[in-house]
Design a protein around this motif. Structure first.
Motif, mmCIF file in Angstrom:
data_model
loop_
_atom_site.group_PDB
_atom_site.id
_atom_site.type_symbol
_atom_site.label_atom_id
_atom_site.label_comp_id
_atom_site.label_asym_id
_atom_site.label_seq_id
_atom_site.Cartn_x
_atom_site.Cartn_y
_atom_site.Cartn_z
ATOM 1 N N VAL A 30 23.233 -43.498 -19.305
ATOM 2 C CA VAL A 30 24.656 -43.507 -19.697
ATOM 3 C C VAL A 30 25.514 -43.145 -18.486
ATOM 4 O O VAL A 30 26.502 -43.828 -18.175
ATOM 5 N N ASN A 31 25.106 -42.079 -17.783
ATOM 6 C CA ASN A 31 25.877 -41.650 -16.611
ATOM 7 C C ASN A 31 25.859 -42.705 -15.509
ATOM 8 O O ASN A 31 26.871 -42.941 -14.859
ATOM 9 N N LEU A 32 24.701 -43.348 -15.326
ATOM 10 C CA LEU A 32 24.617 -44.386 -14.288
ATOM 11 C C LEU A 32 25.465 -45.606 -14.668
ATOM 12 O O LEU A 32 26.075 -46.229 -13.809
ATOM 13 N N SER A 33 25.501 -45.911 -15.965
ATOM 14 C CA SER A 33 26.336 -47.034 -16.431
ATOM 15 C C SER A 33 27.813 -46.747 -16.179
ATOM 16 O O SER A 33 28.565 -47.631 -15.772
ATOM 17 N N ILE A 34 28.203 -45.488 -16.444
ATOM 18 C CA ILE A 34 29.606 -45.102 -16.204
ATOM 19 C C ILE A 34 29.904 -45.143 -14.703
ATOM 20 O O ILE A 34 30.968 -45.604 -14.285
ATOM 21 N N LEU A 35 28.925 -44.704 -13.905
ATOM 22 C CA LEU A 35 29.088 -44.752 -12.436
ATOM 23 C C LEU A 35 29.215 -46.200 -11.960
ATOM 24 O O LEU A 35 30.063 -46.530 -11.135
ATOM 25 N N GLN A 37 30.403 -48.651 -13.420
ATOM 26 C CA GLN A 37 31.730 -49.192 -13.731
ATOM 27 C C GLN A 37 32.848 -48.484 -12.968
ATOM 28 O O GLN A 37 34.024 -48.812 -13.137
ATOM 29 N N LYS A 39 33.835 -45.403 -13.319
ATOM 30 C CA LYS A 39 34.674 -44.602 -14.215
ATOM 31 C C LYS A 39 34.379 -43.105 -14.168
ATOM 32 O O LYS A 39 34.947 -42.353 -14.942
ATOM 33 N N VAL A 40 33.467 -42.700 -13.290
ATOM 34 C CA VAL A 40 33.179 -41.255 -13.218
ATOM 35 C C VAL A 40 34.315 -40.538 -12.491
ATOM 36 O O VAL A 40 35.059 -41.143 -11.728
ATOM 37 N N LYS A 41 34.457 -39.241 -12.761
ATOM 38 C CA LYS A 41 35.516 -38.452 -12.115
ATOM 39 C C LYS A 41 35.129 -38.138 -10.667
ATOM 40 O O LYS A 41 35.957 -38.124 -9.784
ATOM 41 N N ALA A 42 33.828 -37.850 -10.467
ATOM 42 C CA ALA A 42 33.339 -37.490 -9.138
ATOM 43 C C ALA A 42 31.827 -37.675 -9.085
ATOM 44 O O ALA A 42 31.173 -37.746 -10.127
ATOM 45 N N ILE A 43 31.315 -37.777 -7.876
ATOM 46 C CA ILE A 43 29.856 -37.879 -7.716
ATOM 47 C C ILE A 43 29.394 -36.781 -6.748
ATOM 48 O O ILE A 43 30.015 -36.568 -5.700
ATOM 49 N N ARG A 44 28.338 -36.083 -7.142
ATOM 50 C CA ARG A 44 27.822 -35.001 -6.297
ATOM 51 C C ARG A 44 27.050 -35.595 -5.116
ATOM 52 O O ARG A 44 26.450 -36.674 -5.243
ATOM 53 N N THR A 47 23.459 -36.163 -6.054
ATOM 54 C CA THR A 47 23.209 -37.382 -6.834
ATOM 55 C C THR A 47 23.221 -38.607 -5.917
ATOM 56 O O THR A 47 22.351 -39.485 -6.017
#
Lengths: 67, 168
Positions: A30-35, A37, A39-44, A47
């Motif tokens: 789910v998180n990778l799908s959002i990434l 697209q 649409k994530v707020k930030a990426i560490r 990660t």
């Protein structure tokens, strides 16, 4: 957003499925799908590091800045 | 509607205390029936609270036995993805996922019953408006007239968890 996420391009180049990457990186699909697209707020950094390691690529291959 | 609820509760308290002096004596049949009805209603609500089918009953403005707190949040993430995301967030929160309906895009999560609270039912529904997904939260507490800010706090905590989870 001026930052484009090219994760799907890299996945296609490496012939890797999202689920496979999820298992390697330890991030949910789910998180990778959002990434994917963008649409994530930030990426560490941790990660990003794991994704680059799994896809054998550079951060610039995944993230691109467009005008 | 809220004032009607307050008036009804005040009326009920006056009625019970008024009638109590006459009827609330041990082994009085009216008292026994009254107690049986209260316990029965309590158990009935506890049984049906874990089902999405009774969402309308618990969230209805005419149900005077529940406290309801509504809130909304929107994200520019597709509904299907947001649905999965919320399930993931709930599984890592203090709430327990009870039921999710992927066709209707509805989720029911509950908080456990403690000495401080009867437990809280959290209903989440999803709507699409343009590119945005609007999530509607309704937190309902059984047998409680006022939430005392607890429902609002739990809702805010969950919204913060969702926000935090978007940093991957």
């Amino acid at each position: 957003m001026a930052i484009v996420v090219n994760l799907d391009v890299m996945l296609a180049k490496r012939k890797m499925k999202l689920k496979e990457l999820s298992e390697k990186v330890g991030v949910s699909t789910v998180n990778l799908s959002i990434l994917k697209q963008g649409k994530v707020k930030a990426i560490r950094f941790s990660t990003l590091d794991s994704i680059c390691l799994a896809l054998d690529c550079q951060p610039g291959d995944i993230l691109e800045h467009i005008e | 509607m809220k004032s009607l609820k307050h008036i009804s509760v005040a009326f009920l308290i006056i009625l019970i205390s008024g009638l109590g002096t006459y009827y609330l004596k041990p082994k009085n049949p009216i008292m026994m029936i009254f107690q049986f009805l209260i316990v029965g209603f309590f158990i009935f609500n506890l049984i049906i609270r874990k089902s999405l089918s009774f969402k309308n009953y618990f969230t209805s403005q005419y149900n005077l036995f529940t406290t309801k707190v509504w809130s909304e949040k929107s994200y520019d993430i597709p509904k299907e993805l947001m649905f999965e995301k919320i399930i993931e967030v709930i599984n890592h929160s203090d709430f327990k996922l009870v039921e999710s309906d992927k066709d209707k895009f509805e989720i029911l999560a509950i908080s456990t019953i403690t000495f401080k609270s009867w437990g809280e039912n959290l209903y989440i529904s999803f709507e699409t408006k343009g590119n945005e997904t609007i999530m509607k939260f309704c937190s309902a507490t059984l047998f409680q007239i006022y939430s005392w800010g607890k429902n609002e706090k739990n809702c805010t905590d969950l919204l913060n968890e969702i926000e935090k989870s978007l940093t991957i």
